[in-house]
Scaffold this motif. Structure first.
Motif, PDB file in Angstrom:
ATOM      1  N   LYS A 209      53.938 -99.185 -98.494  1.00 30.93           N
ATOM      2  CA  LYS A 209      54.526 -99.108 -97.014  1.00 30.93           C
ATOM      3  C   LYS A 209      54.520-100.523 -96.273  1.00 30.93           C
ATOM      4  CE  LYS A 209      53.961 -96.349 -92.912  1.00 30.93           C
ATOM      5  NZ  LYS A 209      54.435 -97.525 -91.974  1.00 30.93           N
TER       6      LYS A 209
ATOM      7  N   SER B 293      57.496-101.993 -97.648  1.00 27.22           N
ATOM      8  CA  SER B 293      59.049-101.365 -97.246  1.00 27.22           C
ATOM      9  C   SER B 293      59.378-101.673 -95.817  1.00 27.22           C
ATOM     10  CB  SER B 293      58.930 -99.845 -97.482  1.00 27.22           C
ATOM     11  OG  SER B 293      57.750 -99.163 -96.636  1.00 27.22           O
ATOM     12  N   ASP B 294      58.215-101.659 -94.768  1.00 27.60           N
ATOM     13  CA  ASP B 294      58.246-101.730 -93.517  1.00 27.60           C
ATOM     14  C   ASP B 294      58.987-103.186 -93.111  1.00 27.60           C
ATOM     15  OD1 ASP B 294      57.425 -99.248 -93.006  1.00 27.60           O
ATOM     16  OD2 ASP B 294      55.538 -99.973 -92.178  1.00 27.60           O
ATOM     17  N   ARG B 295      58.405-103.964 -93.882  1.00 28.84           N
ATOM     18  CA  ARG B 295      58.833-105.631 -93.648  1.00 28.84           C
ATOM     19  C   ARG B 295      60.294-105.867 -94.225  1.00 28.84           C
ATOM     20  NH1 ARG B 295      55.723-110.531 -95.160  1.00 28.84           N
ATOM     21  NH2 ARG B 295      53.744-109.297 -94.483  1.00 28.84           N
TER      22      ARG B 295
ATOM     23  N   ALA C 288      62.433-104.083 -91.459  1.00 34.08           N
ATOM     24  CA  ALA C 288      62.701-105.139 -90.510  1.00 34.08           C
ATOM     25  C   ALA C 288      63.593-106.273 -90.455  1.00 34.08           C
ATOM     26  CB  ALA C 288      61.286-105.368 -89.757  1.00 34.08           C
TER      27      ALA C 288
END
Length: 267
Positions: free
Chosen positions: A132, A135-137, A140
């Motif tokens: 997670k 995937s968030d990085r 963004a």
């Protein structure tokens, strides 16, 4: 100093050799972190022993190497390192890997015992973060580019004494110049990697290095990985974050030189 172009898997990698021009000389190979180029090692190069050959390269998606479309796999990054070493006739080297470079070190040591004789695992781990986080990085950076993440990355990279100083500016510029596909491609490779089991089977001289103020791979995480390998040693560099070779180059070079001596690379 000699620059090299190495082609593998349809892409061209940029590598550099310093020190001895003799392919038979004892060799140290450096693999750098996410968001940095081979220039990560510039601060320590003049502090290292003479008479050795030093090899470093830009990971795919970074520096002067090609940046194919993301995502990348750890297998690709390890095979890139293997291609660099094979092209430059590297055998029985000391492999120094920082962050994702340390993951590459572990993968290559498992795959090619003829290339890696000893290794330094710096500010790294067998598993870094979780899917997670990565995937968030990736989301963004894909959406907004490299600039908006720079401040938070600098806080993880550097301790309080260094963060925000004029000396930090070139490193932030290096991060922001990283192609989006290169950065997110390597993020994906890190996300998919867990080397706990293969690394626990390694039997080779190993030294771990951590930065006391590292916000990416804290000392306990580095130690956990290094302790998987029997007989390994572990050192913390004080007042340093994720890139101690930048913040504390003299201390970093001293540890490397001691390790090179202990492993018989220099006499």
């Amino acid at each position: 100093m000699t620059d090299h172009r190495i082609t593998r898997d349809g892409i061209t990698l940029h590598a550099r050799t310093d020190g001895s021009t003799d392919a038979g000389a004892p060799t140290v190979v450096f693999a750098n972190s996410l968001g940095t180029t081979l220039h990560l090692w510039d601060p320590i190069m003049d502090l290292l022993p003479q008479g050795l050959r030093y090899v470093r390269w830009d990971k795919r998606g970074h520096g002067q190497s090609d940046a194919p479309d993301a995502p990348y796999t750890m297998g690709q990054l390890v095979s890139d390192a293997e291609a660099v070493c094979d092209q430059l006739d590297v055998r029985n080297c000391v492999f120094v890997g920082l962050s994702v470079g340390g993951m590459i070190a572990q993968g290559l040591a498992v795959k090619r015992m003829d290339i890696v004789r000893a290794m330094v695992l710096s500010n790294t781990a067998a598993k870094i973060g979780n899917p997670k986080l990565w995937s968030d990085r990736i989301a963004a950076v894909t959406r907004d580019g490299m600039g908006p993440i720079a401040d938070s990355v600098m806080q993880r990279w550097f301790g309080r004494d260094f963060n925000g100083t004029a000396a930090m500016a070139p490193w932030q510029a290096m991060l922001e110049a990283t192609p989006v596909q290169g950065y997110t491609g390597v993020c994906a490779a890190i996300s998919g990697t867990d080397f706990m089991t293969p690394t626990s089977g390694l039997r080779l001289p190993t030294m771990g290095i951590a930065g006391s103020d590292d916000g990416s791979t804290p000392p306990d995480l580095v130690r956990e990985t290094v302790d998987l390998i029997p007989g390994s040693s572990f050192h913390i560099i004080r007042r340093a974050g994720h890139l101690p070779c930048v913040e504390q180059p003299e201390a970093y070079a001293r540890l490397l030189t001691d390790f090179l001596t202990r492993t018989g690379t220099i006499t």
